[in-house]
Each structure stands twice: as structure tokens, then as C-alpha cells.
Design an enzyme around this catalytic site. Sequence first.
Site, PDB file in Angstrom:
ATOM      1  N   HIS A 273      22.154  35.014  39.151  1.00  0.00           N
ATOM      2  CA  HIS A 273      23.127  35.980  38.647  1.00  0.00           C
ATOM      3  C   HIS A 273      23.439  35.805  37.163  1.00  0.00           C
ATOM      4  O   HIS A 273      23.783  36.765  36.489  1.00  0.00           O
ATOM      5  CB  HIS A 273      24.355  36.032  39.546  1.00  0.00           C
ATOM      6  CG  HIS A 273      24.041  36.828  40.765  1.00  0.00           C
ATOM      7  ND1 HIS A 273      23.546  36.244  41.909  1.00  0.00           N
ATOM      8  CD2 HIS A 273      24.021  38.155  40.972  1.00  0.00           C
ATOM      9  CE1 HIS A 273      23.281  37.199  42.772  1.00  0.00           C
ATOM     10  NE2 HIS A 273      23.561  38.363  42.238  1.00  0.00           N
TER      11      HIS A 273
ATOM     12  N   ARG B 221      26.869  47.179  41.534  1.00  0.00           N
ATOM     13  CA  ARG B 221      27.231  45.910  42.198  1.00  0.00           C
ATOM     14  C   ARG B 221      28.756  45.759  42.135  1.00  0.00           C
ATOM     15  O   ARG B 221      29.293  45.235  41.162  1.00  0.00           O
ATOM     16  CB  ARG B 221      26.575  44.734  41.480  1.00  0.00           C
ATOM     17  CG  ARG B 221      25.071  44.638  41.628  1.00  0.00           C
ATOM     18  CD  ARG B 221      24.565  43.363  40.947  1.00  0.00           C
ATOM     19  NE  ARG B 221      23.216  43.029  41.327  1.00  0.00           N
ATOM     20  CZ  ARG B 221      22.142  43.236  40.569  1.00  0.00           C
ATOM     21  NH1 ARG B 221      22.268  43.797  39.379  1.00  0.00           N
ATOM     22  NH2 ARG B 221      20.953  42.870  41.002  1.00  0.00           N
TER      23      ARG B 221
ATOM     24  N   ARG C 240      27.211  50.130  46.124  1.00  0.00           N
ATOM     25  CA  ARG C 240      26.928  49.126  47.156  1.00  0.00           C
ATOM     26  C   ARG C 240      28.241  48.445  47.541  1.00  0.00           C
ATOM     27  O   ARG C 240      28.991  48.018  46.668  1.00  0.00           O
ATOM     28  CB  ARG C 240      25.937  48.092  46.637  1.00  0.00           C
ATOM     29  CG  ARG C 240      25.679  47.006  47.671  1.00  0.00           C
ATOM     30  CD  ARG C 240      24.633  46.040  47.215  1.00  0.00           C
ATOM     31  NE  ARG C 240      25.130  45.145  46.183  1.00  0.00           N
ATOM     32  CZ  ARG C 240      24.380  44.227  45.589  1.00  0.00           C
ATOM     33  NH1 ARG C 240      23.092  44.143  45.890  1.00  0.00           N
ATOM     34  NH2 ARG C 240      24.877  43.429  44.681  1.00  0.00           N
TER      35      ARG C 240
ATOM     36  N   GLU D 154      16.695  43.734  52.089  1.00  0.00           N
ATOM     37  CA  GLU D 154      16.599  42.487  51.323  1.00  0.00           C
ATOM     38  C   GLU D 154      16.453  41.271  52.225  1.00  0.00           C
ATOM     39  O   GLU D 154      16.525  40.141  51.765  1.00  0.00           O
ATOM     40  CB  GLU D 154      17.769  42.332  50.349  1.00  0.00           C
ATOM     41  CG  GLU D 154      19.134  42.527  50.915  1.00  0.00           C
ATOM     42  CD  GLU D 154      20.229  42.454  49.852  1.00  0.00           C
ATOM     43  OE1 GLU D 154      19.971  42.103  48.696  1.00  0.00           O
ATOM     44  OE2 GLU D 154      21.388  42.758  50.219  1.00  0.00           O
TER      45      GLU D 154
ATOM     46  N   ASN E 265      15.123  40.693  44.951  1.00  0.00           N
ATOM     47  CA  ASN E 265      15.625  39.353  44.591  1.00  0.00           C
ATOM     48  C   ASN E 265      15.874  38.548  45.862  1.00  0.00           C
ATOM     49  O   ASN E 265      15.378  37.435  46.029  1.00  0.00           O
ATOM     50  CB  ASN E 265      16.916  39.454  43.785  1.00  0.00           C
ATOM     51  CG  ASN E 265      16.771  40.344  42.569  1.00  0.00           C
ATOM     52  OD1 ASN E 265      15.656  40.527  42.094  1.00  0.00           O
ATOM     53  ND2 ASN E 265      17.859  40.887  42.074  1.00  0.00           N
ATOM     54  N   ASP E 266      16.668  39.133  46.749  1.00  0.00           N
ATOM     55  CA  ASP E 266      16.927  38.426  48.000  1.00  0.00           C
ATOM     56  C   ASP E 266      15.719  38.471  48.928  1.00  0.00           C
ATOM     57  O   ASP E 266      15.447  37.513  49.645  1.00  0.00           O
ATOM     58  CB  ASP E 266      18.167  39.004  48.694  1.00  0.00           C
ATOM     59  CG  ASP E 266      19.435  38.437  48.080  1.00  0.00           C
ATOM     60  OD1 ASP E 266      19.480  37.211  47.858  1.00  0.00           O
ATOM     61  OD2 ASP E 266      20.372  39.206  47.795  1.00  0.00           O
TER      62      ASP E 266
ATOM     63  N   ARG F 204      16.964  31.539  44.988  1.00  0.00           N
ATOM     64  CA  ARG F 204      16.722  32.315  43.759  1.00  0.00           C
ATOM     65  C   ARG F 204      17.418  31.729  42.536  1.00  0.00           C
ATOM     66  O   ARG F 204      17.083  32.059  41.412  1.00  0.00           O
ATOM     67  CB  ARG F 204      17.161  33.772  43.966  1.00  0.00           C
ATOM     68  CG  ARG F 204      18.630  33.904  44.253  1.00  0.00           C
ATOM     69  CD  ARG F 204      18.984  35.286  44.741  1.00  0.00           C
ATOM     70  NE  ARG F 204      19.367  36.186  43.664  1.00  0.00           N
ATOM     71  CZ  ARG F 204      19.847  37.405  43.858  1.00  0.00           C
ATOM     72  NH1 ARG F 204      19.983  37.878  45.088  1.00  0.00           N
ATOM     73  NH2 ARG F 204      20.179  38.155  42.853  1.00  0.00           N
TER      74      ARG F 204
ATOM     75  N   CYS G  95      15.520  48.128  43.760  1.00  0.00           N
ATOM     76  CA  CYS G  95      16.552  47.806  42.765  1.00  0.00           C
ATOM     77  C   CYS G  95      16.618  46.322  42.427  1.00  0.00           C
ATOM     78  O   CYS G  95      17.537  45.889  41.737  1.00  0.00           O
ATOM     79  CB  CYS G  95      17.919  48.300  43.233  1.00  0.00           C
ATOM     80  SG  CYS G  95      18.477  47.492  44.737  1.00  0.00           S
TER      81      CYS G  95
END
Length: 580
Positions: free
Chosen positions: A191, A298, A334, A433, A456-457, A467, A504
Amino acid sequence: MITKKGINASPGVAIGPALVLDTEEYRIPHRTIDPALCALELRNLDAALAAARQEVAELRAAAAAKLGDKTAVIFAFHEQFIADPKLRESVAEQIERRHFTAAYAFGQFMKERQRVFRNVADPYLKERVRDLADLERRVLRHILGRTRENMTRLTEPVIIVANDITPSQAVSLDRGHILGFAINVGGQTSHTAIIARMLGIPAVVALGDITTDVSGSETLIVDGSNGIVVANPDGETIARYSTRQRDYQRFEDKLRSLRDVPAVTQDGVAVQLLANIEVPEEVPEALEYGAEGVGLFRTELLFLSSQRIPSEEQQYEAFRDVLRATAGKPVVIRTIDLGADKLAPLLGAPHEHNPALGLRSLRYCLMHLDLFKTHLRAILRASGEGDLRIMFPMISTLMELRQAKSTLHDVMEDLDEEGIPFRRDVPVGMMVETPAAALLARAFVREAAFLSIGTNDLTQYTLAVDRANARVAHLFSSHNPAVLKLISLAVRATQGRPVEVSLCGEMAGMPLYTQLLLGLGLRRLSMAPKEIPVIKRLVRATTLARCRAIARTVIRFDADRQVLNYLRDEYRNIEPEDDA
Ligand code: PEP
Ligand code: MG
């Protein structure tokens, strides 16, 4: 001069003085002084050393009384170290000879000692590196006293050097004065990296011990495009990087001129390029970069940045602002994705051994319905303002999707009863994800209005690679054939159905992957706003036929190295038209 290689997390070049968050928690404001002030600085140093020594002696006595002599030994080391006349002598010499401030000279001395201790074989001495950092902080606190600068109100541009930046720290930092980030830990999708890209600030992560290699106010170069940090650069290196900085800026300006041209391949296939955002204030810039909407909002940053859980009204206002600013363009909100590396202390969640697999994200919401319903009410109330869509994160079972949808319907009924208007036909989709969601995509598309693939996930969970962990960052590859097969499964599940699919995760903004993703069938990519022009330039340079051929080849590979080498070649061979 020290050069360190890390992972490129956010492009661009920054040059400026370091602010080492872990050891200083404040900035050393000046490096040098007028020679006439040397005597004053020496007095400052002596007073700080004496005060720190006194504190350590008191701590040793208290530790001995409470915990016994064994524990007190640790403070004996601190005491001896500060009392060593060589320490005072070396620091004083730098003040007198080079006219360094006491803080800067002391910081430099301590960093040098930490480097030496870290490199010795003796495990006892290695362990003392932490003690030295602790001592450094203690003495600096005395030297700087009230001149300490508040991190959230910096007076001069700095490069932040830290072990890691929590999302809440990132939002409280004074953005206007941050030139770059140099971070010990993390990977391209951690992040901190995402936030740096969101802020458009050059960043390098996974640098190991950058916090101990660099002392406050030392000049740093952060080359976020190549993952390189140079500490204490010589004149020639600064000149070289200044040229790169100017070239990068020119390239950026050129790309911005692509804003109004369509993202269409040479054989006429339109691709929708959307923005990932974290706060409403980002929308104008996203549009400036040519975003055709918001593919991922987000929302958790609204929670992470405040001291209290935001009220329904505060959340509603944030969603309404985004919808108004996007003026009819699609906006995917989201629902909050808290937990794991986005832990909000304000939720008071207990420590979990395995937070990425724990009670996070939608799972947390389904267990805390009051919080979830307030959040959904705020979203629904804003739905009349534009083209809003709702997306649930971290789904791994059909039951979760059904529960989330049923909670949404309960909230709709409540709003109906209260006579509060909202859009009943708001599209409800989900993120893919987890490997489970990708493998069962055919079942999910019967119940979700759209899918958005969060690579990413998806990469983290498919390859079992954290990650955000720099130690396994070399294993984190979204181009691993296992991940690509799951992406392909999810895309194919939507074909022939009225279900939109987008991607995304960070892959969407990486030019290396653009042709492959189009070839796999994606026509919607959502990314950090700044990446949109670069991706658009590539879309306009390729053809769908070429992309499909690339995907057909790649999907046959078994090893991620093969995929990477092949994609690199394909990327090198493509020449974007220079209409930028
Ligand atoms: C993802 O997991 O790919 C994603 C887009 O969500 P986040 O990075 O916020 O976890
Ligand atoms: Mg995710």
C-alpha cells in the site's frame, strides 16, 4: 556516496534532504552553521550528551530495581557509549572543522557506528544496532529540543525515509513538501507503493536498511523509475539525475497532451481507461490525465485517515463529491476493504497471526452489520448523483456475495421506509481477487453485474506470497502463468453475458502487461491516474490481432521467467507513435 537498489514503486526522480522518520520523527533543520556559532553548537552537544546520560543512568537504576541486573546491563551499554570521550571528540571535530550543526554531526556519527556494528560477525554487537538507533533518537531529542519540526507541517521539501508508511501516516503527511519516498520494506503492490503512485511522488521500496544508512538532512536522490536511491551524491551524480528529472518532466508533459485522444488500437478496438482513487480530491487530476471514470474508489482511506469512524453524513458527502466531480462518468465505489495491511486501529481489531487470511474486508463488514449498513446507506444515498456502481471486495464464496447483496437490499428497504431517494437499479459487482472467485467465476457472473479483477491480492493468494513483504518480493509476479490462467478464466466467464469485466490491480498500469491483457480479452483497465497516458500511448500503438497473438503464446508458458522475457521483447518491439 552510497547507492542502493530497491524496487521501483512510483516513477520519477526526486532530489532533496532526507527526513528519517524512524529514527528522528522530526527533521534536522540545518546541516551547517556560521563558523561563529561553533562554540554554541558544542555547548548544545555537551548539554544534550549530559542530559541523555543522566536519563540512561536513571533508566538503568529503575531497570535494576524492577527487573534485576541482567536487564540493566543493556543500559550500561548505552551509558558507556555516550560517555566514551571518543564520541564527543569525533562529533566536536566535525562541528569545528566542517561547521556541521551538532544534530547533523551527531546523526552522521551514529549512522556510521550503526553501519560498522551491522557488518561485524559478532551477534552481540549486531544486536546493538537497535540500541544505537535508540540512543541516536534520545540525544537528538535533546539537541533539537523545541526546534523539532512537526511532520505534518514541514517547512521545507524533504524525501521521507522510513521503514514503512502506514496509510494513516501517508494522509496526515504534508504532501506539498514531500519530494520522494525511500522505504525499507514493501513491494510493488504494497500500500505504500500504491499511495506513492496515487500522490504522484517518486518512490523506491524494499531498500533493506535505508533508515540506518541515511541520516537526517543528508542529500538523497530517489530514482523511482529504476528503483535506485543514492545517498550523499557527488556533484556529477546530482547533475546527471537533474537532467533525468527534467527529461522525465518533459515526457510527462508530452503525455498529458494525450488527454483528449481516444484509447483505440490501430485496428479500431476501444479500450476504457479508468482511474483508481482513494480520496475525492483526486478526481480533477484523474480527469486531467484522461480518465473515463473511476474504476476503483478505495473507500477505506476515509476510515484510515480520521481519528473516528466517519459518520454516515461524512461518508455520503465524500461519495457525492466524487460523483459530482466525475459528471456522469461511471464511478465504482468499493465497499470498505479494511484489514491486513490496511488495519484501522479505530476498529479496535485484535491482533491476528495471519491478517491477510483473517477477518478482513467484506468478512469484517458481514460480522459488523451496523458499520456496514451505515456505509451502504451513505453509498446508496449518493447514487442519484451520477453513474454509481457498488463493488464488494475479497469475495471467496457465493454465500458472501449473497449475504452482501441481501444486506444491501435490507438497507434499500430501510431507505424506502424513510422515504429517502436512491437508485434502485444500481449495478452491484464484485472483485475477483481470490483464486476461489476466479475458479468459480462462471457461477459468480450469474449473480454479479460486473467483475473487477484485483491482481494485487489475486497474485498474493495464488502464489501464497505476501504482497507487502520485501523478503519475498522476488516471488511476487502477476505474470506467473497460474495467475494469468485465473485472469483468463474470469474474463472468459463474462463473455456472451451482460457482465462487464475490468482489471484494477497494479498490473493495469504497467505498460509491460498492456498488450497481454488486451489479448486476454480485457477492454477496461483501471489504474493510478498518472499511468493512464502511458497506457493509452501503448493501446494506440498496437493492434488487437497482435495482442491476441501475444496472449496465445504467453498462455502456453509454464514459467514466469519465460513470460517475462517474452513480454519484455514484445514491449521493446512496439513503437508508440509520437503524437504525445
Ligand atoms: C487488488 O487487490 O488488486 C486491488 C485492486 O485491491 P487493493 O490493492 O486495494 O487490495
Ligand atoms: Mg485487493
